[in-house]
Design a protein around this motif. Sequence first.
Motif, PDB file in Angstrom:
ATOM      1  N   UNK A   9       0.830  -1.209   0.000  1.00  0.00           N
ATOM      2  CA  UNK A   9       0.000   0.000   0.000  1.00  0.00           C
ATOM      3  C   UNK A   9       0.864   1.259   0.000  1.00  0.00           C
ATOM      4  N   UNK A  10       1.724   1.388  -0.964  1.00  0.00           N
ATOM      5  CA  UNK A  10       2.626   2.537  -0.999  1.00  0.00           C
ATOM      6  C   UNK A  10       1.982   3.695  -1.764  1.00  0.00           C
ATOM      7  N   UNK A  11       0.915   4.214  -1.176  1.00  0.00           N
ATOM      8  CA  UNK A  11       0.185   5.326  -1.776  1.00  0.00           C
ATOM      9  C   UNK A  11       0.404   6.589  -0.938  1.00  0.00           C
ATOM     10  N   UNK A  12       0.530   7.746  -1.563  1.00  0.00           N
ATOM     11  CA  UNK A  12       0.793   8.974  -0.805  1.00  0.00           C
ATOM     12  C   UNK A  12      -0.402   9.489  -0.018  1.00  0.00           C
ATOM     13  N   UNK A  13      -1.606   9.125  -0.425  1.00  0.00           N
ATOM     14  CA  UNK A  13      -2.812   9.607   0.238  1.00  0.00           C
ATOM     15  C   UNK A  13      -3.348   8.547   1.204  1.00  0.00           C
ATOM     16  N   UNK A 205       1.791  -2.804  -7.481  1.00  0.00           N
ATOM     17  CA  UNK A 205       1.208  -2.162  -8.654  1.00  0.00           C
ATOM     18  C   UNK A 205       0.268  -3.037  -9.481  1.00  0.00           C
ATOM     19  N   UNK A 206       0.528  -4.356  -9.643  1.00  0.00           N
ATOM     20  CA  UNK A 206      -0.432  -5.165 -10.403  1.00  0.00           C
ATOM     21  C   UNK A 206      -1.844  -5.156  -9.816  1.00  0.00           C
ATOM     22  N   UNK A 207      -1.958  -4.835  -8.518  1.00  0.00           N
ATOM     23  CA  UNK A 207      -3.271  -4.697  -7.897  1.00  0.00           C
ATOM     24  C   UNK A 207      -3.635  -3.221  -7.733  1.00  0.00           C
ATOM     25  N   UNK A 208      -2.752  -2.451  -7.098  1.00  0.00           N
ATOM     26  CA  UNK A 208      -3.094  -1.071  -6.736  1.00  0.00           C
ATOM     27  C   UNK A 208      -3.325  -0.176  -7.948  1.00  0.00           C
ATOM     28  N   UNK A 210      -4.309  -1.369 -10.999  1.00  0.00           N
ATOM     29  CA  UNK A 210      -5.198  -2.025 -11.957  1.00  0.00           C
ATOM     30  C   UNK A 210      -6.485  -1.224 -12.124  1.00  0.00           C
ATOM     31  N   UNK A 211      -7.104  -1.330 -13.287  1.00  0.00           N
ATOM     32  CA  UNK A 211      -8.390  -0.663 -13.507  1.00  0.00           C
ATOM     33  C   UNK A 211      -9.428  -1.146 -12.509  1.00  0.00           C
ATOM     34  N   UNK A 212      -9.349  -2.423 -12.174  1.00  0.00           N
ATOM     35  CA  UNK A 212     -10.254  -3.011 -11.177  1.00  0.00           C
ATOM     36  C   UNK A 212      -9.400  -3.765 -10.158  1.00  0.00           C
ATOM     37  N   UNK A 213      -8.970  -3.104  -9.072  1.00  0.00           N
ATOM     38  CA  UNK A 213      -8.090  -3.753  -8.095  1.00  0.00           C
ATOM     39  C   UNK A 213      -8.675  -5.024  -7.483  1.00  0.00           C
ATOM     40  N   UNK A 214      -9.977  -5.026  -7.253  1.00  0.00           N
ATOM     41  CA  UNK A 214     -10.599  -6.209  -6.663  1.00  0.00           C
ATOM     42  C   UNK A 214     -10.483  -7.401  -7.596  1.00  0.00           C
ATOM     43  N   UNK A 215     -10.781  -7.185  -8.873  1.00  0.00           N
ATOM     44  CA  UNK A 215     -10.677  -8.284  -9.833  1.00  0.00           C
ATOM     45  C   UNK A 215      -9.229  -8.729 -10.005  1.00  0.00           C
TER      46      UNK A 215
END
Length: 224
Positions: A9-13, A205-208, A210-215
């Motif tokens: 979860x390396x997101x700035x927000x 990144x392959x999840x975070x 993605x257009x649809x992270x859940x999928x």
Amino acid sequence: MTNPVYLALDLPQLDAAKALAARVKNHVGGLKLGLEFFCAHGSHGVHEIAQVGLPIFLDLKLHDIPNTVAGAMQAIHVLEPSIVTVHASGGRAMLEDAKAAAGEHTKVVAVTMLTSLDEQDLKRTGVGGTPHDHVMRLTELAHDAGIDGIVCSGQEVGGAHKQWKDGFFVVPGLRPAGSAVGDQKRVVTPRQARDDGASVLVIGRPISRADDPVQAARDIEATL
């Protein structure tokens, strides 16, 4: 461990990170918070993400003199991380002190060689041999120091597992088949890493992104 995937979860927000974690929580086994996240949000951010209800992996890659690393480990007791990283190249005394200072339920794992590096990068820093040779040397050091395991690429985890049968192996830099490699140089698929002995699969990144992270998380989970 039911699901070995830890989402990076390396997101700035902070709000965005917490929202993403909540969306995919049913399809990952834990959440990895790295240096960018910790520098931006500190202990407060870790507590906020912990509310999602998944184990927390603090990927801080501690590397300093033994006393300083031990102090840092003691300082994060209150966060109750399931996993914390230190650098194997910090030496045996540092690794021993890190483990001694860690919380009772925290696994201490040593980073061997970053997945963004290759053999040429090793040579430029004065380290001889192949990435495999380097990782095996540091795996032996980590084992002798009495910590829980190591962090290595999927290309070395099979050899490390043979060398350390009951070690705990964290593998980052994973890419599902057909996805972009990005800044990683030594990558394998999540399934290959798991088959070769990985205990935890770190995927970002392959999840975070993605257009649809859940999928995307569901698709990776299905391959395991």
